[in-house]
Write a protein that holds these residues in place. Structure first.
Motif, PDB file in Angstrom:
ATOM      1  N   HIS A 198     -31.258  10.136  44.771  1.00  0.00           N
ATOM      2  CA  HIS A 198     -30.850   9.626  43.459  1.00  0.00           C
ATOM      3  C   HIS A 198     -32.027   9.138  42.623  1.00  0.00           C
ATOM      4  O   HIS A 198     -31.873   8.851  41.448  1.00  0.00           O
ATOM      5  CB  HIS A 198     -29.844   8.489  43.630  1.00  0.00           C
ATOM      6  CG  HIS A 198     -28.592   8.926  44.334  1.00  0.00           C
ATOM      7  ND1 HIS A 198     -27.745   9.862  43.804  1.00  0.00           N
ATOM      8  CD2 HIS A 198     -28.078   8.574  45.528  1.00  0.00           C
ATOM      9  CE1 HIS A 198     -26.738  10.059  44.647  1.00  0.00           C
ATOM     10  NE2 HIS A 198     -26.922   9.301  45.700  1.00  0.00           N
ATOM     11  N   ARG A 202     -25.163   5.926  35.643  1.00  0.00           N
ATOM     12  CA  ARG A 202     -25.992   7.129  35.619  1.00  0.00           C
ATOM     13  C   ARG A 202     -26.043   7.767  37.007  1.00  0.00           C
ATOM     14  O   ARG A 202     -26.250   8.952  37.142  1.00  0.00           O
ATOM     15  CB  ARG A 202     -27.418   6.792  35.157  1.00  0.00           C
ATOM     16  CG  ARG A 202     -27.491   6.115  33.805  1.00  0.00           C
ATOM     17  CD  ARG A 202     -27.532   7.109  32.668  1.00  0.00           C
ATOM     18  NE  ARG A 202     -28.702   7.972  32.744  1.00  0.00           N
ATOM     19  CZ  ARG A 202     -28.669   9.273  32.490  1.00  0.00           C
ATOM     20  NH1 ARG A 202     -27.538   9.849  32.172  1.00  0.00           N
ATOM     21  NH2 ARG A 202     -29.770   9.990  32.567  1.00  0.00           N
ATOM     22  N   VAL A 203     -25.910   6.915  38.037  1.00  0.00           N
ATOM     23  CA  VAL A 203     -25.888   7.407  39.410  1.00  0.00           C
ATOM     24  C   VAL A 203     -24.566   6.983  40.025  1.00  0.00           C
ATOM     25  O   VAL A 203     -24.153   5.837  39.883  1.00  0.00           O
ATOM     26  CB  VAL A 203     -27.057   6.802  40.234  1.00  0.00           C
ATOM     27  CG1 VAL A 203     -26.851   7.019  41.726  1.00  0.00           C
ATOM     28  CG2 VAL A 203     -28.388   7.378  39.778  1.00  0.00           C
ATOM     29  N   GLU A 209     -37.716   7.014  28.650  1.00  0.00           N
ATOM     30  CA  GLU A 209     -37.857   5.691  28.036  1.00  0.00           C
ATOM     31  C   GLU A 209     -39.310   5.422  27.605  1.00  0.00           C
ATOM     32  O   GLU A 209     -39.555   4.966  26.490  1.00  0.00           O
ATOM     33  CB  GLU A 209     -37.402   4.617  29.030  1.00  0.00           C
ATOM     34  CG  GLU A 209     -37.573   3.188  28.504  1.00  0.00           C
ATOM     35  CD  GLU A 209     -37.246   2.133  29.563  1.00  0.00           C
ATOM     36  OE1 GLU A 209     -36.729   2.489  30.649  1.00  0.00           O
ATOM     37  OE2 GLU A 209     -37.525   0.941  29.288  1.00  0.00           O
ATOM     38  N   ARG A 229     -38.420   0.520  37.596  1.00  0.00           N
ATOM     39  CA  ARG A 229     -37.078   0.927  37.196  1.00  0.00           C
ATOM     40  C   ARG A 229     -36.281   1.168  38.459  1.00  0.00           C
ATOM     41  O   ARG A 229     -36.779   1.770  39.398  1.00  0.00           O
ATOM     42  CB  ARG A 229     -37.114   2.198  36.336  1.00  0.00           C
ATOM     43  CG  ARG A 229     -37.625   1.945  34.919  1.00  0.00           C
ATOM     44  CD  ARG A 229     -36.655   1.021  34.157  1.00  0.00           C
ATOM     45  NE  ARG A 229     -37.161   0.627  32.850  1.00  0.00           N
ATOM     46  CZ  ARG A 229     -37.893  -0.457  32.604  1.00  0.00           C
ATOM     47  NH1 ARG A 229     -38.235  -1.263  33.599  1.00  0.00           N
ATOM     48  NH2 ARG A 229     -38.282  -0.739  31.386  1.00  0.00           N
ATOM     49  N   ASP A 245     -35.023   9.141  33.634  1.00  0.00           N
ATOM     50  CA  ASP A 245     -34.710   8.163  32.587  1.00  0.00           C
ATOM     51  C   ASP A 245     -35.958   7.363  32.200  1.00  0.00           C
ATOM     52  O   ASP A 245     -36.194   7.090  31.020  1.00  0.00           O
ATOM     53  CB  ASP A 245     -33.598   7.210  33.054  1.00  0.00           C
ATOM     54  CG  ASP A 245     -32.221   7.884  33.037  1.00  0.00           C
ATOM     55  OD1 ASP A 245     -32.123   9.022  32.504  1.00  0.00           O
ATOM     56  OD2 ASP A 245     -31.268   7.293  33.558  1.00  0.00           O
ATOM     57  N   ILE A 286     -32.895  10.738  39.010  1.00  0.00           N
ATOM     58  CA  ILE A 286     -32.252  10.366  37.747  1.00  0.00           C
ATOM     59  C   ILE A 286     -32.950   9.154  37.139  1.00  0.00           C
ATOM     60  O   ILE A 286     -33.271   9.127  35.947  1.00  0.00           O
ATOM     61  CB  ILE A 286     -30.745  10.090  37.973  1.00  0.00           C
ATOM     62  CG1 ILE A 286     -30.075  11.432  38.309  1.00  0.00           C
ATOM     63  CG2 ILE A 286     -30.112   9.417  36.756  1.00  0.00           C
ATOM     64  CD1 ILE A 286     -28.623  11.349  38.635  1.00  0.00           C
ATOM     65  N   THR A 287     -33.212   8.161  37.986  1.00  0.00           N
ATOM     66  CA  THR A 287     -33.900   6.969  37.501  1.00  0.00           C
ATOM     67  C   THR A 287     -35.292   7.336  36.987  1.00  0.00           C
ATOM     68  O   THR A 287     -35.736   6.851  35.943  1.00  0.00           O
ATOM     69  CB  THR A 287     -33.996   5.927  38.636  1.00  0.00           C
ATOM     70  OG1 THR A 287     -32.705   5.798  39.242  1.00  0.00           O
ATOM     71  CG2 THR A 287     -34.448   4.583  38.119  1.00  0.00           C
ATOM     72  N   SER A 298     -29.456   2.131  37.572  1.00  0.00           N
ATOM     73  CA  SER A 298     -28.859   3.415  37.237  1.00  0.00           C
ATOM     74  C   SER A 298     -27.421   3.474  37.744  1.00  0.00           C
ATOM     75  O   SER A 298     -26.542   4.042  37.099  1.00  0.00           O
ATOM     76  CB  SER A 298     -29.662   4.566  37.840  1.00  0.00           C
ATOM     77  OG  SER A 298     -30.988   4.537  37.365  1.00  0.00           O
ATOM     78  N   GLN A 301     -25.314   1.328  35.444  1.00  0.00           N
ATOM     79  CA  GLN A 301     -25.073   1.995  34.155  1.00  0.00           C
ATOM     80  C   GLN A 301     -24.221   3.247  34.304  1.00  0.00           C
ATOM     81  O   GLN A 301     -23.963   3.942  33.320  1.00  0.00           O
ATOM     82  CB  GLN A 301     -26.420   2.396  33.519  1.00  0.00           C
ATOM     83  CG  GLN A 301     -27.286   1.222  33.130  1.00  0.00           C
ATOM     84  CD  GLN A 301     -28.764   1.608  33.037  1.00  0.00           C
ATOM     85  OE1 GLN A 301     -29.117   2.782  33.105  1.00  0.00           O
ATOM     86  NE2 GLN A 301     -29.622   0.623  32.889  1.00  0.00           N
TER      87      GLN A 301
END
Ligand SMILES: Nc1nc2c(ncn2[C@@H]2O[C@H](COP(=O)(O)OP(=O)(O)O)[C@@H](O)[C@H]2O)c(=O)[nH]1
Lengths: 309, 424
Positions: A121, A108-109, A132, A98, A128, A124-125, A103, A106
């Motif tokens: 960062h 997200r970051v 998932e 991932r 997620d 966050i990935t 991210s 999307q």
């Protein structure tokens, strides 16, 4: 039974490296037994290579039960990515990647600077990915000797439903009893080589002949000298005025994000050479090579509070 | 470096204790600095800090400072682990703060250690705290204790002061069950008798502290005592070549195991014979304490996680009710009706923990009558009723099979540490 089996049977009490190895295997088996969907965080770095090696040994002649998860910053050297894929295939493991790039795409970051270090960062990935795949435990190669803030880290380190590390919710760890009971959504980080030092890791890599990305060994590379650090000449790391790259024999001590990982001068071609250099080393692993850690003595702790190990 | 520098090197797990200001942080900093466990980076950061603080010397106590929050509050609140090594031995040191919560922290640190390093301020003599720390070390089954008599520079390096203090501690520890007691007069701040010797104390014949620590028996020595191993996982790999392989995975907690040995699967008492042992180095005819192994048996016995493999000629006890010494760890006090779980080895069993029959006041070391719920840092003796049988040994006979924790099944918190059939 061969002669060497018999020799090993009548040998002396296990030495310190054998004990660390057996402890790592014990912890990995506890993780496999206590969690339903454990993942092994595999970056292609030397510490995660050691953990993968232990995991393969732990379940012989059976199959290693962990899914490998790589959180790719998109700032990796191609040698590391190639190594990651080869090592996963050799272990017969499922590899999930991932990426922080995704991210970012999307939303997200959000980066402040397109070239900034992506280490911070990754969390966050990672969170997620945990959601998932519903991973209930993430096994990592962190060690307590790496950094002051890690000296009190547990082997089973509890994370709440937001991935946060709350010192008050860490469980006392007594004897060899690791308690992995968690509620849905909560997560455990598991550190099988907590008690290993940097020198132990290199000793073990040398003894077990564990393959590593070529970046770990001495090679010729264009670098610039900045302060007492060597900065790799790379498009992601802008040079300052008056900086002229020179070719030097170097190796990397960690293989993280290109933008914040610096090589050190070295002529070490094997793990045994590195061990000799390490025992005489004058700079600690993170201090010499991680620019972003130098920013603040407390950087690590803040990131830990945010769910990055 | 034929064996990559690890030939013959063994491992010692140590725990520390001392009252606030006895100089424990200074001593640990001194050991790390003088034993070469500090890097140039760390030293230059300390130097820079000293400059900022207007000090002329590096403050050795800062080396082990931990989390930011603690630095801000100026306290340490949890066990930290430190690592150093000599060519002969690697050390893992549980650094236990001397502040509040010290009982819980010291119990945690001591549970993993076989030796303790206890700090005593030469000026203060044997204090109530020294007695407490020594008792907790003894309670947890620490075998070897080293008393570091610190701040000798502040008593003019006096032999008389050292001998008097040593005598007091020796008579107090007489009745405790230590395998060995050692005494080193030193100055952590100046480095005398820590890693190097001391020109100020030529009356002391023994070696410096680090050499003394090298002389203590290693934490895992050749396997004494009957074989014990908790089963972590029983596996039956799928696949043509290994279709009839059933292996019991675990780490040998005590003793030695050889192919052909009779073992009992406890609780339950079924017996079988060891046919194969797989160690991390491959198949072997024998393995010993400290090694993670996979064991195959002659009979196909359905015994998974939670069972113990043990020497059939010297089996463990089995029971559904035990007495134990308990140290309460959780901020929430004991609740004799709460749905607790006992975790012993790899087994988890529902448990009811009765109110303690006796209670040890850790401040006065007086034994009280019990009857009140245990609170954080309390130590007491209580009966525990279990939903199912467990296999165990008395803690004094085997730490790994006599130790357990109590988990609150509602919060999953680890609320207490226990030692079976162990007198407080
Ligand atoms: N004179 C002298 N002072 C010492 C010695 N060891 C520690 N100290 C001082 O005692 C104080 C408390 O030391 P510290 O290591 O912080 O104690 P801790 O609370 O046990 O960790 C500090 O001011 C140290 O400099 C020693 O051997 N001699």
């Amino acid at each position: 039974m061969t002669t060497s089996d018999i020799l090993s049977a009548s040998g002396p009490a296990p030495g310190h490296l054998d004990l660390l190895e057996s402890e790592g295997i014990y912890i990995l088996r506890e993780a496999a037994a206590q969690f339903e969907r454990p993942a092994l965080l595999f970056s292609g770095g030397k510490d995660s290579a050691v953990v993968l090696h232990l995991a393969v040994k732990a379940f012989r002649p059976g199959r290693m039960p962990f899914t490998l998860l790589h959180v790719d910053t998109g700032h990796n050297y191609p040698e590391v990515i190639a190594y990651r894929d080869e090592a996963a295939a050799a272990a017969g493991a499922r590899l999930v990647v991932r990426s922080v790039e995704d991210s970012i795409r999307q939303g997200r970051v959000v980066l402040r600077d397109p070239n900034e270090s992506r280490n911070a960062h990754q969390s966050i990935t990672l969170l997620d990915a945990i959601e998932e795949f519903r991973f209930d435990a993430c096994i990592g190669g962190a060690r307590r000797d790496e950094e002051k803030a890690r000296a009190k880290e547990r082997v089973f380190s509890f994370r709440d439903a937001f991935g946060g590390w709350d010192p008050r919710r860490q469980r006392p760890e007594l004897w060899d009893l690791y308690c992995g009971r968690i509620a849905p959504g909560e997560n455990m980080r598991v550190f099988p080589i907590s008690d290993w030092t940097e020198a132990d890791v290199w000793r073990y890599i040398a003894r077990e002949e564990i393959a590593l990305p070529s970046l770990y060994f001495a090679h010729q590379r264009e670098v610039v000298e900045r302060g007492n650090r060597l900065i790799p000449a790379h498009p992601l790391v802008p040079l300052r005025a008056n900086e002229m790259p020179v070719l030097r024999s170097v190796r990397f001590r960690t293989v993280g994000d290109i933008t914040c990982t610096c090589p050190v001068p070295s002529t070490a071609r094997t793990a045994a050479d590195i061990l000799i250099e390490t025992l005489a080393a004058e700079t600690s692993e993170r201090g010499a090579t991680r620019l972003d850690d130098a920013v603040s003595e407390a950087a690590m702790e803040r990131r830990k509070l945010a769910g990055y190990f | 470096m034929s064996e990559h520098g690890s030939e013959g090197r063994d491992l010692l797990r140590l725990t520390t204790a001392g009252s606030v200001d006895d100089g424990k942080s200074t001593l640990i900093g001194r050991i790390l600095a003088d034993a070469g466990a500090l890097t140039e980076d760390q030293l230059s950061a300390l130097a820079a800090q000293a400059v900022r603080d207007g000090q002329e010397q590096i403050d050795l106590a800062r080396i082990t400072d931990g989390l930011t929050a603690e630095r801000e509050q100026g306290i340490t609140i949890d066990v930290a682990y430190r690592y150093f090594a000599t060519p002969r031995r690697s050390f893992i040191l549980a650094d236990v703060p001397g502040h509040e919560q010290y009982t819980r922290n010291m119990v945690t640190g001591a549970s993993k250690a076989t030796a303790a390093l206890l700090l005593v301020d030469a000026r203060a003599g044997m204090t109530a705290q020294t007695r407490r720390h020594t008792c907790i070390a003894a309670l947890l089954g620490i075998s070897d204790v080293v008393f570091a008599i610190n701040k000798m520079d502040l008593v003019d390096w006096s032999e008389e002061a050292f001998v008097r203090l040593k005598g007091e501690i020796e008579s107090f520890t007489e009745r405790l069950r230590f395998g060995s007691r050692r005494f080193v007069p030193l100055s952590a701040k100046r480095g005398d008798n820590v890693v190097r010797g001391s020109e100020h104390m030529d009356w002391h014949e023994g070696p410096p502290l680090l050499t003394v620590l090298e002389g203590i028996p290693a934490s895992v020595t050749a396997a004494d005592g009957p074989f014990r191993m908790a089963v972590q996982i029983a596996n039956r790999p799928q696949g043509a070549s290994t279709h009839d392989f059933r292996g019991y995975m675990g780490r040998i907690a005590q003793g030695r195991l050889t192919v052909g040995d009779r073992v009992v699967i406890a609780p339950g008492g079924r017996e079988s014979t060891v046919t194969e042992i797989l160690t991390p180095q491959g198949p072997a005819i024998a393995a010993m304490a400290g090694q993670s192994v996979t064991v195959s048996l002659a009979d196909d016995i359905d015994a998974g996680r939670g069972f113990m493999l043990a020497d059939a000629t010297s089996p463990p006890s089995e029971a559904r009710e035990v007495t134990a010494a308990l140290c309460w760890l959780d901020p929430a006090p004991q609740d004799s009706r709460a749905p607790y779980l006992m975790r012993i080895g790899t087994r988890e069993v529902a448990a009811r923990v009765a109110l303690p029959e006796s209670h040890l006041d850790i401040h006065t070391l007086a034994r009280g009558p019990g009857g009140q719920p245990l609170r954080a840092n309390d130590i007491g003796e209580a009966r525990i009723r279990l939903q199912d049988d467990i296999a165990y040994d008395a803690y004094a006979a085997c730490r790994a099979t006599g130790a357990f924790v109590i988990i609150d099944s509602r919060t999953n918190a680890t609320v207490a540490a226990g030692m079976i059939e162990h007198r407080v």
